[in-house]
Enzyme design. Structure first.
Site, short mmCIF file in Angstrom:
data_model
loop_
_atom_site.label_atom_id
_atom_site.label_comp_id
_atom_site.label_asym_id
_atom_site.label_seq_id
_atom_site.Cartn_x
_atom_site.Cartn_y
_atom_site.Cartn_z
N ASN A 9 1.13 -1.38 0.05
CA ASN A 9 -0.06 -0.04 -0.08
C ASN A 9 0.61 1.20 -0.30
O ASN A 9 1.69 1.18 0.81
CB ASN A 9 -0.63 0.31 0.90
CG ASN A 9 -1.40 0.76 1.22
OD1 ASN A 9 -1.07 2.09 1.39
ND2 ASN A 9 -3.19 0.89 1.79
N ASP A 69 -0.95 -3.62 9.83
CA ASP A 69 -1.81 -4.02 9.74
C ASP A 69 -3.10 -3.00 10.52
O ASP A 69 -2.54 -2.98 11.37
CB ASP A 69 -2.55 -5.80 9.71
CG ASP A 69 -3.14 -6.16 9.28
OD1 ASP A 69 -3.29 -6.00 7.95
OD2 ASP A 69 -4.69 -6.64 9.82
N SER A 70 -4.12 -2.59 9.60
CA SER A 70 -4.49 -1.63 10.22
C SER A 70 -6.39 -1.67 9.84
O SER A 70 -6.37 -1.91 8.84
CB SER A 70 -4.28 -0.46 9.95
OG SER A 70 -3.96 -0.23 8.29
N PHE A 151 -6.03 8.47 2.96
CA PHE A 151 -6.36 7.49 2.27
C PHE A 151 -7.60 6.50 2.74
O PHE A 151 -7.65 6.81 3.95
CB PHE A 151 -5.14 6.18 1.38
CG PHE A 151 -4.25 6.28 2.60
CD1 PHE A 151 -3.74 7.24 3.76
CD2 PHE A 151 -4.59 4.42 2.87
CE1 PHE A 151 -3.23 5.99 4.61
CE2 PHE A 151 -4.43 4.22 4.10
CZ PHE A 151 -3.58 4.20 4.97
N GLY A 152 -7.98 5.63 2.24
CA GLY A 152 -9.23 4.86 2.88
C GLY A 152 -9.76 5.74 3.03
O GLY A 152 -10.85 6.81 2.49
N TYR A 153 -9.78 5.63 4.29
CA TYR A 153 -11.84 5.88 5.02
C TYR A 153 -11.03 7.30 6.18
O TYR A 153 -12.29 7.97 6.64
CB TYR A 153 -11.74 5.00 6.86
CG TYR A 153 -11.98 3.78 5.68
CD1 TYR A 153 -13.69 3.13 5.17
CD2 TYR A 153 -11.70 2.86 5.84
CE1 TYR A 153 -14.20 2.22 4.93
CE2 TYR A 153 -12.06 1.69 4.93
CZ TYR A 153 -13.66 1.38 4.83
OH TYR A 153 -13.46 -0.72 4.95
N ASP A 154 -10.01 8.34 5.56
CA ASP A 154 -9.45 9.08 6.22
C ASP A 154 -10.70 10.58 5.52
O ASP A 154 -10.84 11.45 6.56
CB ASP A 154 -8.29 9.56 5.91
CG ASP A 154 -7.51 8.72 5.78
OD1 ASP A 154 -7.11 8.30 7.35
OD2 ASP A 154 -6.05 9.32 5.87
N ARG A 180 -1.11 5.24 13.37
CA ARG A 180 -0.23 4.73 13.00
C ARG A 180 0.60 5.38 13.42
O ARG A 180 2.51 4.75 13.70
CB ARG A 180 0.23 4.54 11.01
CG ARG A 180 1.37 4.10 10.20
CD ARG A 180 0.68 3.86 8.99
NE ARG A 180 -0.01 2.77 8.80
CZ ARG A 180 -2.06 3.57 8.20
NH1 ARG A 180 -1.76 4.07 8.01
NH2 ARG A 180 -1.73 3.08 8.86
P1 ITT Z 1 -0.76 -4.09 3.36
O1 ITT Z 1 -1.68 -5.01 3.53
O2 ITT Z 1 0.16 -4.19 1.98
O3 ITT Z 1 -0.95 -3.75 3.69
P2 ITT Z 1 -3.75 -3.00 2.97
O4 ITT Z 1 -4.48 -1.83 2.37
O5 ITT Z 1 -4.04 -4.14 2.38
O6 ITT Z 1 -2.41 -3.01 2.74
P3 ITT Z 1 -4.29 -3.82 5.21
O7 ITT Z 1 -4.98 -5.00 5.11
O8 ITT Z 1 -3.45 -2.92 6.62
O9 ITT Z 1 -3.06 -3.16 4.28
O10 ITT Z 1 -5.76 -2.71 4.98
C1 ITT Z 1 -5.91 -1.40 5.52
C2 ITT Z 1 -7.49 -0.45 5.64
O11 ITT Z 1 -7.85 -0.21 6.12
C3 ITT Z 1 -6.43 -0.07 4.13
O12 ITT Z 1 -6.66 -0.08 3.03
C4 ITT Z 1 -7.34 1.74 3.96
O13 ITT Z 1 -8.98 1.12 3.72
C5 ITT Z 1 -8.30 1.29 5.64
N1 ITT Z 1 -6.84 2.34 6.65
C6 ITT Z 1 -6.04 1.82 7.33
N2 ITT Z 1 -5.13 3.28 7.35
C7 ITT Z 1 -5.89 3.84 7.27
C8 ITT Z 1 -5.51 5.09 7.26
O14 ITT Z 1 -4.56 5.79 7.87
N3 ITT Z 1 -6.45 6.27 7.06
C9 ITT Z 1 -7.68 5.85 6.40
N4 ITT Z 1 -7.71 4.22 5.49
C10 ITT Z 1 -6.68 3.61 6.59
#
Ligand code: ITT
Length: 198
Positions: A9, A69-70, A151-154, A180
């Protein structure tokens, strides 16, 4: 000392570079190891998944590896999407698909019942060492996306004590207060001890 970030990611890589910037180590990414493909997670916990990623990368590169993992746990949804945060809206989904799905599931839910927390588990795996740290940030989910950073749900998450979403806050602020940042600030102390003892 070299450490490989075990994530595909790019958004996480950018944040981790900023959070880990003052560590006296060379941070490598999976771009430097293109033969390492997708790592199947499938674990039931953040820790299990982070360990899978860091162990696989450390084994393949013979270097210490750091994984993250987050995910987002929404109380009204009994902590979903949780470990399924990245593919919440289905295989191949985008961040925008996930945001839409979450808003749909919370449609009509009043602000006082929109509590959530972001969680990050950081793992360091190296020769003879496995270390885990956690970071949690409580907050609430907005009724519509706000902001364009991050990114993501930010765009949906307002951390407790703030009025702006993670996506409206400057990256320097997010990377100081986020789940994080909290997990990796603790991990930095552990890494610094390892570096010091070499
Ligand atoms: P890797 O496994 O390759 O690290 P990934 O995106 O699949 O990449 P995760 O399995 O840990 O990683 O999934 C984390 C998801 O949670 C990520 O894709 C986002 O949708 C969300 N997420 C995690 N941290 C975030 C953040 O700081 N802000 C917004 N969304 C977040």
């Amino acid at each position: 000392m070299k450490i490989v970030l075990a994530t595909h990611n790019r958004d996480k890589v950018a944040e981790l570079r900023e959070i880990l910037g003052d560590l006296p180590v060379d941070i490598l990414t999976l771009d430097e190891f293109p033969s390492i493909g997708e790592i199947v997670e499938g674990g039931l916990t953040f820790e299990e998944n982070a360990l899978k990623k860091a162990r696989a990368v450390s084994r393949a590169t013979k270097l210490p590896s750091l994984a993250d993992d987050s995910g987002l746990e929404v109380y009204y949804l009994k902590n979903r999407p949780g470990v399924h945060s990245s593919r919440y809206a289905g295989p191949g989904c985008t961040y925008a698909d996930n945001v839409r799905k979450l808003l749909q599931e919370l449609k009509g839910v009043p602000p006082r019942r929109r509590g959530a927390r972001f969680r990050c588990t950081a793992v360091l795996v190296g020769p003879g060492c496995e270390e885990t740290t956690d970071g949690l940030v409580e907050g609430t989910i907005t009724e519509e996306p706000r902001g364009t950073d991050g990114f993501g749900y930010d765009p949906l998450f307002i951390p407790a004590g703030y009025t702006q979403t993670y996506a409206e806050l400057a990256s320097e602020i997010k990377n100081r207060i986020s789940h994080r940042a909290r997990a990796f600030e603790k991990m930095k102390e552990i890494i610094a001890r390892h570096v010091g003892s070499r």
